[in-house]
Scaffold this motif. Structure first.
Motif, PDB file in Angstrom:
ATOM      1  N   ASP A  47       0.793  -1.225   0.000  1.00  0.00           N
ATOM      2  CA  ASP A  47       0.000   0.000   0.000  1.00  0.00           C
ATOM      3  C   ASP A  47       0.828   1.280   0.000  1.00  0.00           C
ATOM      4  OD1 ASP A  47      -2.432  -1.330  -0.007  1.00  0.00           O
ATOM      5  OD2 ASP A  47      -2.618  -1.307   2.175  1.00  0.00           O
ATOM      6  N   CYS A  48       1.924   1.321   0.736  1.00  0.00           N
ATOM      7  CA  CYS A  48       2.612   2.600   0.974  1.00  0.00           C
ATOM      8  C   CYS A  48       3.599   2.991  -0.116  1.00  0.00           C
ATOM      9  CB  CYS A  48       3.296   2.588   2.337  1.00  0.00           C
ATOM     10  SG  CYS A  48       4.779   1.567   2.421  1.00  0.00           S
ATOM     11  N   GLY A  49       4.185   2.033  -0.826  1.00  0.00           N
ATOM     12  CA  GLY A  49       5.119   2.338  -1.897  1.00  0.00           C
ATOM     13  C   GLY A  49       6.558   2.560  -1.461  1.00  0.00           C
ATOM     14  N   ALA A  50       6.863   2.405  -0.193  1.00  0.00           N
ATOM     15  CA  ALA A  50       8.222   2.633   0.297  1.00  0.00           C
ATOM     16  C   ALA A  50       9.224   1.630  -0.280  1.00  0.00           C
ATOM     17  CB  ALA A  50       8.252   2.567   1.822  1.00  0.00           C
ATOM     18  N   CYS A  51       8.741   0.511  -0.769  1.00  0.00           N
ATOM     19  CA  CYS A  51       9.609  -0.554  -1.275  1.00  0.00           C
ATOM     20  C   CYS A  51       9.603  -0.651  -2.800  1.00  0.00           C
ATOM     21  CB  CYS A  51       9.159  -1.888  -0.686  1.00  0.00           C
ATOM     22  SG  CYS A  51       7.498  -2.352  -1.226  1.00  0.00           S
ATOM     23  N   THR A  52       9.125   0.367  -3.487  1.00  0.00           N
ATOM     24  CA  THR A  52       8.956   0.311  -4.938  1.00  0.00           C
ATOM     25  C   THR A  52      10.284   0.111  -5.673  1.00  0.00           C
ATOM     26  OG1 THR A  52       7.008   1.724  -4.793  1.00  0.00           O
ATOM     27  CG2 THR A  52       8.051   1.555  -6.946  1.00  0.00           C
ATOM     28  N   VAL A  53      10.277  -0.806  -6.623  1.00  0.00           N
ATOM     29  CA  VAL A  53      11.421  -1.088  -7.493  1.00  0.00           C
ATOM     30  C   VAL A  53      10.906  -1.171  -8.931  1.00  0.00           C
ATOM     31  CG1 VAL A  53      12.751  -2.331  -5.732  1.00  0.00           C
ATOM     32  CG2 VAL A  53      11.189  -3.593  -7.210  1.00  0.00           C
ATOM     33  N   MET A  54      11.824  -1.079  -9.887  1.00  0.00           N
ATOM     34  CA  MET A  54      11.472  -1.286 -11.289  1.00  0.00           C
ATOM     35  C   MET A  54      11.808  -2.731 -11.643  1.00  0.00           C
ATOM     36  SD  MET A  54      10.191   1.477 -12.526  1.00  0.00           S
ATOM     37  CE  MET A  54      10.183   1.049 -14.233  1.00  0.00           C
ATOM     38  N   VAL A  55      10.852  -3.444 -12.216  1.00  0.00           N
ATOM     39  CA  VAL A  55      11.052  -4.826 -12.626  1.00  0.00           C
ATOM     40  C   VAL A  55      10.836  -4.896 -14.137  1.00  0.00           C
ATOM     41  CG1 VAL A  55      10.262  -7.205 -12.369  1.00  0.00           C
ATOM     42  CG2 VAL A  55      10.295  -5.687 -10.385  1.00  0.00           C
ATOM     43  N   THR A  56      11.839  -5.419 -14.840  1.00  0.00           N
ATOM     44  CA  THR A  56      11.777  -5.544 -16.294  1.00  0.00           C
ATOM     45  C   THR A  56      11.723  -7.011 -16.655  1.00  0.00           C
ATOM     46  OG1 THR A  56      13.113  -3.544 -16.503  1.00  0.00           O
ATOM     47  CG2 THR A  56      12.929  -4.937 -18.459  1.00  0.00           C
ATOM     48  N   ASP A  57      10.749  -7.384 -17.487  1.00  0.00           N
ATOM     49  CA  ASP A  57      10.624  -8.789 -17.884  1.00  0.00           C
ATOM     50  C   ASP A  57      11.499  -9.071 -19.098  1.00  0.00           C
ATOM     51  OD1 ASP A  57       9.211  -7.925 -20.158  1.00  0.00           O
ATOM     52  OD2 ASP A  57       7.260  -8.356 -19.266  1.00  0.00           O
ATOM     53  N   ALA A  58      11.488 -10.299 -19.567  1.00  0.00           N
ATOM     54  CA  ALA A  58      12.351 -10.730 -20.671  1.00  0.00           C
ATOM     55  C   ALA A  58      12.032  -9.997 -21.969  1.00  0.00           C
ATOM     56  CB  ALA A  58      12.222 -12.239 -20.872  1.00  0.00           C
ATOM     57  N   ASP A  59      10.829  -9.476 -22.106  1.00  0.00           N
ATOM     58  CA  ASP A  59      10.430  -8.736 -23.306  1.00  0.00           C
ATOM     59  C   ASP A  59      10.810  -7.264 -23.239  1.00  0.00           C
ATOM     60  OD1 ASP A  59       9.297 -11.034 -24.368  1.00  0.00           O
ATOM     61  OD2 ASP A  59       7.353 -10.628 -23.451  1.00  0.00           O
TER      62      ASP A  59
END
Length: 90
Positions: A47-59
């Motif tokens: 809910d809070c977003g404090a742990c947000t990361v960018m995740v990129t898939d194989a595409d």
């Protein structure tokens, strides 16, 4: 005792090998195994977003996701960029 899984993750452009139980989240791996503490532990519910990361898939599709609710099996074949990877070294 929980069975440990050894996995290799692409984190901030570097291949990182670590071992952890399947029930661990990406946030736990980042903070407690890899020492990347820029992603904060807040609500542990996404809910809070404090742990947000960018995740990129194989595409090559990149999305911002909450590391506190991503389990290890969900990361297979994906690359992760944390706040440390965006900002670079001091």
């Amino acid at each position: 005792m929980f069975a440990m899984r050894v996995l290799t993750l692409d984190v901030n452009g570097d291949q990182q090998e670590t071992a952890a139980p399947d029930h661990w989240t990406l946030l736990e791996i980042l903070r407690y195994r890899l020492g990347l503490t820029g992603s904060k532990q807040g609500c542990d519910k996404g809910d809070c977003g404090a742990c947000t990361v960018m995740v990129t898939d194989a595409d090559g599709q990149a999305r911002s996701l909450n590391a506190c609710i991503l389990l290890l099996p969900q990361l297979h074949g994906k690359a992760v960029r944390t706040v440390e990877g965006v900002c670079g070294p001091d």
